[in-house]
Design a protein around this motif. Structure first.
Motif, PDB file in Angstrom:
ATOM      1  N   LEU A  22       0.881   9.735  10.516  1.00  0.00           N
ATOM      2  CA  LEU A  22       0.937   8.283  10.397  1.00  0.00           C
ATOM      3  C   LEU A  22       1.185   7.628  11.748  1.00  0.00           C
ATOM      4  CD1 LEU A  22       3.014   7.646   7.151  1.00  0.00           C
ATOM      5  CD2 LEU A  22       0.596   8.194   7.412  1.00  0.00           C
ATOM      6  N   GLU A  23       0.631   6.453  11.907  1.00  0.00           N
ATOM      7  CA  GLU A  23       0.781   5.684  13.142  1.00  0.00           C
ATOM      8  C   GLU A  23       2.246   5.521  13.534  1.00  0.00           C
ATOM      9  OE1 GLU A  23      -0.597   1.249  14.790  1.00  0.00           O
ATOM     10  OE2 GLU A  23      -1.043   1.889  12.740  1.00  0.00           O
ATOM     11  N   ALA A  24       3.129   5.316  12.554  1.00  0.00           N
ATOM     12  CA  ALA A  24       4.543   5.045  12.838  1.00  0.00           C
ATOM     13  C   ALA A  24       5.424   6.288  12.774  1.00  0.00           C
ATOM     14  CB  ALA A  24       5.075   3.995  11.861  1.00  0.00           C
ATOM     15  N   THR A  52       3.707  -0.710   8.926  1.00  0.00           N
ATOM     16  CA  THR A  52       5.077  -0.207   9.050  1.00  0.00           C
ATOM     17  C   THR A  52       5.871  -0.392   7.763  1.00  0.00           C
ATOM     18  OG1 THR A  52       5.767  -2.319  10.012  1.00  0.00           O
ATOM     19  CG2 THR A  52       5.186  -0.549  11.541  1.00  0.00           C
ATOM     20  N   GLN A  53       5.513  -1.391   6.951  1.00  0.00           N
ATOM     21  CA  GLN A  53       6.191  -1.609   5.678  1.00  0.00           C
ATOM     22  C   GLN A  53       5.575  -0.709   4.609  1.00  0.00           C
ATOM     23  OE1 GLN A  53       8.969  -3.552   5.127  1.00  0.00           O
ATOM     24  NE2 GLN A  53       8.957  -3.717   7.360  1.00  0.00           N
ATOM     25  N   GLN A  57       0.814  -0.639  -2.015  1.00  0.00           N
ATOM     26  CA  GLN A  57      -0.441  -1.233  -1.546  1.00  0.00           C
ATOM     27  C   GLN A  57      -0.804  -0.736  -0.140  1.00  0.00           C
ATOM     28  OE1 GLN A  57       2.170  -3.075  -2.955  1.00  0.00           O
ATOM     29  NE2 GLN A  57       1.118  -3.006  -4.943  1.00  0.00           N
ATOM     30  N   THR A  58       0.172  -0.711   0.776  1.00  0.00           N
ATOM     31  CA  THR A  58      -0.133  -0.242   2.132  1.00  0.00           C
ATOM     32  C   THR A  58      -0.419   1.257   2.144  1.00  0.00           C
ATOM     33  OG1 THR A  58       2.230   0.079   2.639  1.00  0.00           O
ATOM     34  CG2 THR A  58       1.260  -2.055   3.205  1.00  0.00           C
ATOM     35  N   LEU A  59       0.219   1.987   1.252  1.00  0.00           N
ATOM     36  CA  LEU A  59      -0.039   3.425   1.170  1.00  0.00           C
ATOM     37  C   LEU A  59      -1.451   3.699   0.653  1.00  0.00           C
ATOM     38  CD1 LEU A  59       3.407   4.495  -0.323  1.00  0.00           C
ATOM     39  CD2 LEU A  59       2.610   4.954   2.002  1.00  0.00           C
ATOM     40  N   ARG A 166       9.754   2.748  10.862  1.00  0.00           N
ATOM     41  CA  ARG A 166      10.383   2.895  12.176  1.00  0.00           C
ATOM     42  C   ARG A 166      11.884   3.122  12.035  1.00  0.00           C
ATOM     43  NH1 ARG A 166       7.880  -2.706  14.180  1.00  0.00           N
ATOM     44  NH2 ARG A 166       8.800  -3.162  12.139  1.00  0.00           N
ATOM     45  N   VAL A 167      12.482   2.528  11.023  1.00  0.00           N
ATOM     46  CA  VAL A 167      13.910   2.722  10.762  1.00  0.00           C
ATOM     47  C   VAL A 167      14.151   4.095  10.142  1.00  0.00           C
ATOM     48  CG1 VAL A 167      15.925   1.842   9.524  1.00  0.00           C
ATOM     49  CG2 VAL A 167      14.272   0.238  10.512  1.00  0.00           C
ATOM     50  N   VAL A 168      13.252   4.516   9.255  1.00  0.00           N
ATOM     51  CA  VAL A 168      13.398   5.830   8.615  1.00  0.00           C
ATOM     52  C   VAL A 168      13.489   6.933   9.666  1.00  0.00           C
ATOM     53  CG1 VAL A 168      12.263   7.530   7.126  1.00  0.00           C
ATOM     54  CG2 VAL A 168      12.254   5.109   6.488  1.00  0.00           C
ATOM     55  N   ALA A 169      12.711   6.818  10.733  1.00  0.00           N
ATOM     56  CA  ALA A 169      12.726   7.831  11.791  1.00  0.00           C
ATOM     57  C   ALA A 169      14.070   7.912  12.496  1.00  0.00           C
ATOM     58  CB  ALA A 169      11.629   7.536  12.809  1.00  0.00           C
TER      59      ALA A 169
END
Length: 256
Positions: A22-24, A52-53, A57-59, A166-169
């Motif tokens: 993934l990009e993020a 990033t969210q 839907q984004t998935l 980004r926070v998950v990382a």
């Protein structure tokens, strides 16, 4: 002066693996570097666009991008390709992920963390699972449904409920370890899954197993193991826990 040269079979003589990241994502590639301890396995990485969210839907939107990402691997005969997104594999579905990737990599075996986690549970005989995610409730609920459809009971569940990848990382390994212990204690289980390729689990898996006395699986551990398994490679890396010990684990070290 033109020089003479000869050629050989190139690198990756045991296996050529492709990883769609993934990009993020900031965790999958570094953990795979740790987990691949063989010089005769080559791993190639391609990125895929991702908001990033994290929402259903984004998935789901990534399905259309998968053929392009898979098609960007070098033309060297990829043996297996792993799509590095647990939640998107859950939303899109493993069969559709495989179909999308094989549009441009028809010869490659395909897996993703959801299928890998189910295969790992089956291999280790894990039927009752403590389940930890970083996801928002809507995504976690669907993942629980997919695991239960595969015959895996969820006896304890907790989530960090963070929608920004980004926070998950940046969720600390200590917080993840505490989460693993919490879901293990929430109900009778014979193993724990910490889902999401951006969670940093690999280097604490062995410690977590020692503290809860049962196997600990993560998206990245399962994906690496399954990609190796699909091409007939035994990982033999016990420092990353029961699953990655492969055949070297011998008798199961925990009661299940």
């Amino acid at each position: 002066m033109k020089l003479h040269f000869d050629t050989d079979t190139g690198i990756g003589t045991a296996a050529r693996m492709g990883l769609i990241v993934l990009e993020a994502d900031e965790t999958l590639e570094p953990e795979f570097t740790l987990l691949n301890q063989r010089q005769d396995i080559s791993i190639y990485h391609n990125r895929i666009k991702m908001a990033t969210q994290i929402t259903p839907q984004t998935l789901a939107a990534m399905e259309a991008e998968l053929p392009l990402a898979a098609g960007m691997f070098p033309d060297c005969g990829m043996d297996v390709i792993g799509y590095g997104c647990t939640s998107a594999a859950t939303v899109i579905g493993p069969a559709r992920v495989k179909s999308a990737i094989q549009k441009t990599q028809s010869q490659a075996k395909v897996t993703e963390p959801l299928s890998a986690l189910i295969a790992a549970c089956n291999t280790l005989g894990l039927k009752k699972i403590g389940f930890l995610t970083p996801y928002v409730p809507e995504v976690s609920k669907l993942m629980i449904q997919r695991l239960e459809e595969a015959g895996i009971s969820i006896t304890g569940f907790a989530s960090f409920e963070e929608s920004d990848d980004r926070v998950v990382a940046r969720i600390s390994p200590n917080a993840i370890l505490n989460g693993i212990k919490a879901v293990a204690a929430a109900g009778p289980c014979d193993g724990v899954i910490a889902a999401c390729t951006n969670l940093r689990v690999a280097q604490i898996a062995k410690q977590a197993e020692a503290e809860i006395a049962m196997p600990v699986l993560s998206s990245n551990l399962a994906l690496a193991w399954h990609m190796m398994h699909l091409v007939g490679i035994d990982p033999k890396a016990p420092e990353f826990g029961t699953l990655m010990a492969g055949s070297s684990r011998g008798a199961h070290p925990y009661t299940v």
